[in-house]
Design an enzyme around this catalytic site. Structure first.
Site, PDB file in Angstrom:
ATOM      1  CB  ALA A 158     -25.524 -52.295  33.685  1.00 39.05           C
ATOM      2  CE1 TYR A 159     -22.659 -58.821  28.745  1.00 40.53           C
ATOM      3  CE2 TYR A 159     -20.608 -58.890  30.431  1.00 40.53           C
ATOM      4  CZ  TYR A 159     -21.912 -59.305  29.096  1.00 40.53           C
ATOM      5  OH  TYR A 159     -21.374 -60.500  29.085  1.00 40.53           O
ATOM      6  CG  ASN A 160     -19.007 -56.396  35.614  1.00 40.52           C
ATOM      7  OD1 ASN A 160     -19.199 -57.567  35.275  1.00 40.52           O
ATOM      8  ND2 ASN A 160     -18.530 -55.136  36.576  1.00 40.52           N
ATOM      9  CB  SER A 162     -27.180 -58.937  34.045  1.00 34.51           C
ATOM     10  OG  SER A 162     -25.979 -58.414  33.409  1.00 34.51           O
ATOM     11  CE  LYS A 163     -24.498 -61.179  29.567  1.00 33.12           C
ATOM     12  NZ  LYS A 163     -24.749 -62.306  29.120  1.00 33.12           N
TER      13      LYS A 163
END
Ligand SMILES: NC(=O)c1ccc[n+]([C@@H]2O[C@H](COP(=O)([O-])OP(=O)(O)OC[C@H]3O[C@@H](n4cnc5c(N)ncnc54)[C@H](O)[C@@H]3O)[C@@H](O)[C@H]2O)c1
Length: 252
Positions: A158-160, A162-163
């Site tokens: 999810a972080y990957n 989003s960034k």
């Protein structure tokens, strides 16, 4: 004498995510360079302690939830009504979301929350501020993405996403506003010594540190220096770009 393009005298700089870590360091730096800093975050206690540290007026402190579009719109309207202008936005707010979680094990709610705050928050914040910058034909926008958006960290899907989404977003907006005196850029840090890493698993931290040629974590003040440049008049011929602050991990 040539004017100091890194000075923020007469400028209003909104720092979202200011209560902690990189945002807090950025708020200190902008204030030290003469800017009227408006600090914003979900964490009201953190904002109150920073207000005291910097001796800010009450109208320089705004709570916001980046996961809620109406909260973002209310923030921007409040800053404009109190200060009439926003010269620069520095957005450092973000959450890590699940770590050490294989893609088969990712759950919808945690995934959605991370993308909503990090990526959609970036979009709605940019959308809300741009009309005021366009009206003055001047603006600087600096969003904090991550090395994770360039390279991807295993177990942090999810972080990957989003960034990586933020990096793609600023590229398009940069071109859209290129002739209007506005630049929009991102920063991609590797590991920085902030409270955010308190929630990151040991295995993930070890993986990330092992990939930094300088062999150390970065300090929030080092990331803040980059953001201050991106938010300043000096950043006049670079837009849609993602700057690196990764101790040599990313050389592109
Ligand atoms: N620390 C690192 O190693 C690192 C590495 C790469 C990228 N980043 C990015 O840098 C940025 C700053 O991170 P940091 O390390 O300073 O973390 P931090 O946790 O110290 O600060 C993040 C801030 O965002 C705020 N925030 C979280 N959710 C919010 C919401 N819904 N609305 C408003 N504010 C909210 C938090 O309250 C906090 O003050 C983040 O976008 C992060 O993804 C950090």
């Amino acid at each position: 004498m040539a004017s100091d393009l890194s000075n923020f005298s007469g400028q209003v700089v909104l720092v979202v995510g200011a209560a902690s870590g990189i945002g807090r360091a950025a708020a200190h730096l902008i204030a030290s360079r003469g800017g009227t800093v408006v600090i914003s975050d979900l964490d009201k206690a953190g904002l109150a302690s920073l207000q005291k540290e910097l001796g800010l007026k009450d109208n320089q402190v705004e709570s916001v939830n980046l996961g809620d579009q109406s909260s973002i719109q209310a923030l921007v309207m409040s800053v404009i009504s109190n200060h009439s202008q926003i010269d620069a936005l520095i957005n450092t707010a973000g959450v890590v979301g699940p770590t050490n979680t294989k893609v088969e094990d990712v759950e919808w709610a945690a995934f959605e929350r991370t993308v909503t705050i990090n990526l959609f928050g970036t979009v709605w914040l940019t959308q809300a501020i741009l009309p005021y910058m366009k009206a003055r034909q001047y603006g600087r926008i600096a969003h904090v993405a991550s090395i994770a958006g360039k390279e991807g960290n295993p177990g942090m899907h999810a972080y990957n996403i989003s960034k990586a989404g933020m990096i793609g977003f600023i590229k398009g907006v940069g071109k859209e506003v290129a002739t209007e005196g506005i630049t929009i850029n991102a920063l991609a840090p590797a590991v920085i010594r902030t409270p955010m890493n308190a929630d990151t698993s040991e295995a993930t931290l070890k993986y990330m540190l092992g990939r930094i040629p300088m062999g150390r974590v970065g300090e929030p003040e080092e990331a803040a220096e980059m953001l201050a440049f991106m938010a300043s008049r000096a950043c006049s011929f670079t837009t849609g770009f993602t700057f690196d602050t990764s101790g040599g991990r990313a050389t592109y």
